[in-house]
Design a protein around this motif. Structure first.
Motif, PDB file in Angstrom:
ATOM      1  N   THR A  77      -4.380   7.810  -2.613  1.00 50.76           N
ATOM      2  CA  THR A  77      -2.951   7.902  -2.932  1.00 50.76           C
ATOM      3  C   THR A  77      -2.159   6.908  -2.096  1.00 50.76           C
ATOM      4  O   THR A  77      -1.283   6.197  -2.603  1.00 50.76           O
ATOM      5  CB  THR A  77      -2.441   9.336  -2.712  1.00 50.76           C
ATOM      6  OG1 THR A  77      -3.164  10.219  -3.588  1.00 50.76           O
ATOM      7  CG2 THR A  77      -0.952   9.455  -2.967  1.00 50.76           C
ATOM      8  N   TRP A  78      -2.470   6.836  -0.795  1.00 49.22           N
ATOM      9  CA  TRP A  78      -1.761   5.914   0.103  1.00 49.22           C
ATOM     10  C   TRP A  78      -1.965   4.470  -0.361  1.00 49.22           C
ATOM     11  O   TRP A  78      -1.005   3.694  -0.420  1.00 49.22           O
ATOM     12  CB  TRP A  78      -2.257   6.094   1.543  1.00 49.22           C
ATOM     13  CG  TRP A  78      -1.477   5.290   2.528  1.00 49.22           C
ATOM     14  CD1 TRP A  78      -0.381   5.688   3.228  1.00 49.22           C
ATOM     15  CD2 TRP A  78      -1.726   3.925   2.912  1.00 49.22           C
ATOM     16  NE1 TRP A  78       0.076   4.656   4.018  1.00 49.22           N
ATOM     17  CE2 TRP A  78      -0.735   3.572   3.836  1.00 49.22           C
ATOM     18  CE3 TRP A  78      -2.683   2.977   2.550  1.00 49.22           C
ATOM     19  CZ2 TRP A  78      -0.681   2.306   4.414  1.00 49.22           C
ATOM     20  CZ3 TRP A  78      -2.629   1.709   3.116  1.00 49.22           C
ATOM     21  CH2 TRP A  78      -1.632   1.383   4.046  1.00 49.22           C
ATOM     22  N   LEU A  79      -3.193   4.086  -0.687  1.00 41.51           N
ATOM     23  CA  LEU A  79      -3.469   2.720  -1.136  1.00 41.51           C
ATOM     24  C   LEU A  79      -2.639   2.378  -2.380  1.00 41.51           C
ATOM     25  O   LEU A  79      -2.028   1.306  -2.456  1.00 41.51           O
ATOM     26  CB  LEU A  79      -4.966   2.546  -1.425  1.00 41.51           C
ATOM     27  CG  LEU A  79      -5.885   2.533  -0.206  1.00 41.51           C
ATOM     28  CD1 LEU A  79      -7.342   2.720  -0.638  1.00 41.51           C
ATOM     29  CD2 LEU A  79      -5.721   1.249   0.590  1.00 41.51           C
ATOM     30  N   ALA A  80      -2.595   3.291  -3.331  1.00 43.43           N
ATOM     31  CA  ALA A  80      -1.836   3.060  -4.564  1.00 43.43           C
ATOM     32  C   ALA A  80      -0.333   2.996  -4.287  1.00 43.43           C
ATOM     33  O   ALA A  80       0.372   2.132  -4.832  1.00 43.43           O
ATOM     34  CB  ALA A  80      -2.149   4.153  -5.584  1.00 43.43           C
ATOM     35  N   GLN A  81       0.167   3.890  -3.439  1.00 42.35           N
ATOM     36  CA  GLN A  81       1.606   3.907  -3.130  1.00 42.35           C
ATOM     37  C   GLN A  81       2.080   2.604  -2.505  1.00 42.35           C
ATOM     38  O   GLN A  81       3.240   2.229  -2.645  1.00 42.35           O
ATOM     39  CB  GLN A  81       1.932   5.063  -2.168  1.00 42.35           C
ATOM     40  CG  GLN A  81       1.943   6.406  -2.812  1.00 42.35           C
ATOM     41  CD  GLN A  81       2.146   7.524  -1.790  1.00 42.35           C
ATOM     42  OE1 GLN A  81       1.861   7.379  -0.610  1.00 42.35           O
ATOM     43  NE2 GLN A  81       2.630   8.656  -2.275  1.00 42.35           N
ATOM     44  N   HIS A  82       1.181   1.925  -1.809  1.00 42.65           N
ATOM     45  CA  HIS A  82       1.585   0.710  -1.100  1.00 42.65           C
ATOM     46  C   HIS A  82       1.149  -0.569  -1.816  1.00 42.65           C
ATOM     47  O   HIS A  82       1.174  -1.653  -1.238  1.00 42.65           O
ATOM     48  CB  HIS A  82       1.094   0.767   0.348  1.00 42.65           C
ATOM     49  CG  HIS A  82       1.766   1.872   1.102  1.00 42.65           C
ATOM     50  ND1 HIS A  82       3.087   1.815   1.489  1.00 42.65           N
ATOM     51  CD2 HIS A  82       1.334   3.097   1.472  1.00 42.65           C
ATOM     52  CE1 HIS A  82       3.427   2.940   2.075  1.00 42.65           C
ATOM     53  NE2 HIS A  82       2.382   3.735   2.077  1.00 42.65           N
ATOM     54  N   GLY A  83       0.788  -0.415  -3.094  1.00 39.85           N
ATOM     55  CA  GLY A  83       0.549  -1.573  -3.938  1.00 39.85           C
ATOM     56  C   GLY A  83      -0.715  -2.353  -3.626  1.00 39.85           C
ATOM     57  O   GLY A  83      -0.809  -3.533  -3.978  1.00 39.85           O
ATOM     58  N   LEU A  84      -1.680  -1.713  -2.968  1.00 43.61           N
ATOM     59  CA  LEU A  84      -2.924  -2.415  -2.670  1.00 43.61           C
ATOM     60  C   LEU A  84      -3.807  -2.473  -3.901  1.00 43.61           C
ATOM     61  O   LEU A  84      -3.736  -1.607  -4.769  1.00 43.61           O
ATOM     62  CB  LEU A  84      -3.627  -1.731  -1.498  1.00 43.61           C
ATOM     63  CG  LEU A  84      -2.915  -2.125  -0.198  1.00 43.61           C
ATOM     64  CD1 LEU A  84      -2.812  -0.984   0.758  1.00 43.61           C
ATOM     65  CD2 LEU A  84      -3.607  -3.314   0.422  1.00 43.61           C
ATOM     66  N   PRO A  85      -4.637  -3.500  -3.998  1.00 44.12           N
ATOM     67  CA  PRO A  85      -5.491  -3.639  -5.182  1.00 44.12           C
ATOM     68  C   PRO A  85      -6.441  -2.443  -5.321  1.00 44.12           C
ATOM     69  O   PRO A  85      -6.894  -1.886  -4.323  1.00 44.12           O
ATOM     70  CB  PRO A  85      -6.299  -4.911  -4.889  1.00 44.12           C
ATOM     71  CG  PRO A  85      -5.548  -5.633  -3.826  1.00 44.12           C
ATOM     72  CD  PRO A  85      -4.811  -4.596  -3.044  1.00 44.12           C
ATOM     73  N   GLU A  86      -6.711  -2.068  -6.560  1.00 47.79           N
ATOM     74  CA  GLU A  86      -7.702  -1.021  -6.785  1.00 47.79           C
ATOM     75  C   GLU A  86      -9.045  -1.538  -6.324  1.00 47.79           C
ATOM     76  O   GLU A  86      -9.346  -2.727  -6.454  1.00 47.79           O
ATOM     77  CB  GLU A  86      -7.770  -0.667  -8.274  1.00 47.79           C
ATOM     78  CG  GLU A  86      -6.592   0.144  -8.738  1.00 47.79           C
ATOM     79  CD  GLU A  86      -6.773   0.632 -10.164  1.00 47.79           C
ATOM     80  OE1 GLU A  86      -7.935   0.828 -10.599  1.00 47.79           O
ATOM     81  OE2 GLU A  86      -5.758   0.824 -10.830  1.00 47.79           O
ATOM     82  N   GLY A  87      -9.842  -0.655  -5.762  1.00 43.62           N
ATOM     83  CA  GLY A  87     -11.164  -1.054  -5.299  1.00 43.62           C
ATOM     84  C   GLY A  87     -11.936   0.144  -4.799  1.00 43.62           C
ATOM     85  O   GLY A  87     -11.376   1.211  -4.567  1.00 43.62           O
TER      86      GLY A  87
END
Length: 160
Positions: A77-87
């Motif tokens: 959730t944190w990765l997605a909220q901060h616009g990081l690439p999916e991986g």
């Protein structure tokens, strides 16, 4: 179709600023539950995020963290909220207390059997040294304020 190379990013101290929650590790006994629960409030580290976005142009981006598996949902959730690439996200098994340099290197060697690893990006000096010794290209994340508390947690307590 050829698989793109993989750029592997650490989280705490590389993409996420964990300084606001390190006080949970300065008490005895350390409060790991509270430390990891507070990770959802980590501000992103702009330099790390920008580097991940640049790498996404010609690499697949993956994430390798010493956070325990029980933190997977909050971390994604944190990765997605901060616009990081999916991986792909590789995490420490909940009961694994080995130093980060051991757990991360073991996972990287497993990944490297099938994938080219372009770079490993990490703030932990001992992880970086172990990766370089094993032949992995390393980018040292030196944009966060160094923390003796986090370093101790990564290396001696084997928890992050």
């Amino acid at each position: 179709m050829t698989t793109r190379p993989l750029a592997v990013f650490d989280l705490d101290g590389t993409l996420a600023d964990s300084s606001h929650r390190q006080h949970w590790l300065q008490r005895t006994p350390r409060d790991w539950k509270a430390f990891f629960a507070a990770a959802t409030d980590d501000p992103p580290l702009a330099e790390g995020v920008a580097l991940a976005l640049r790498h996404a142009e010609d690499c697949e981006v993956g994430y390798l963290t010493g956070r325990p598996e029980r933190c997977r949902r909050d971390t994604l959730t944190w990765l997605a909220q901060h616009g990081l690439p999916e991986g792909k996200l590789w995490m420490r098994p909940d009961n694994d207390r080995r130093p980060a340099r051991h757990t991360k290197l073991e996972i990287l060697r497993r990944i490297a059997r099938d994938r080219e690893i372009r770079h490993v990006v990490d703030d932990d000096e001992l992880v970086c040294e172990a990766c370089e010794k094993a032949g992995f290209p390393v980018i040292r994340a030196r944009w966060a304020t160094p923390s003796d508390t986090l370093r101790d947690a990564q290396q001696r307590a084997g928890r992050t």
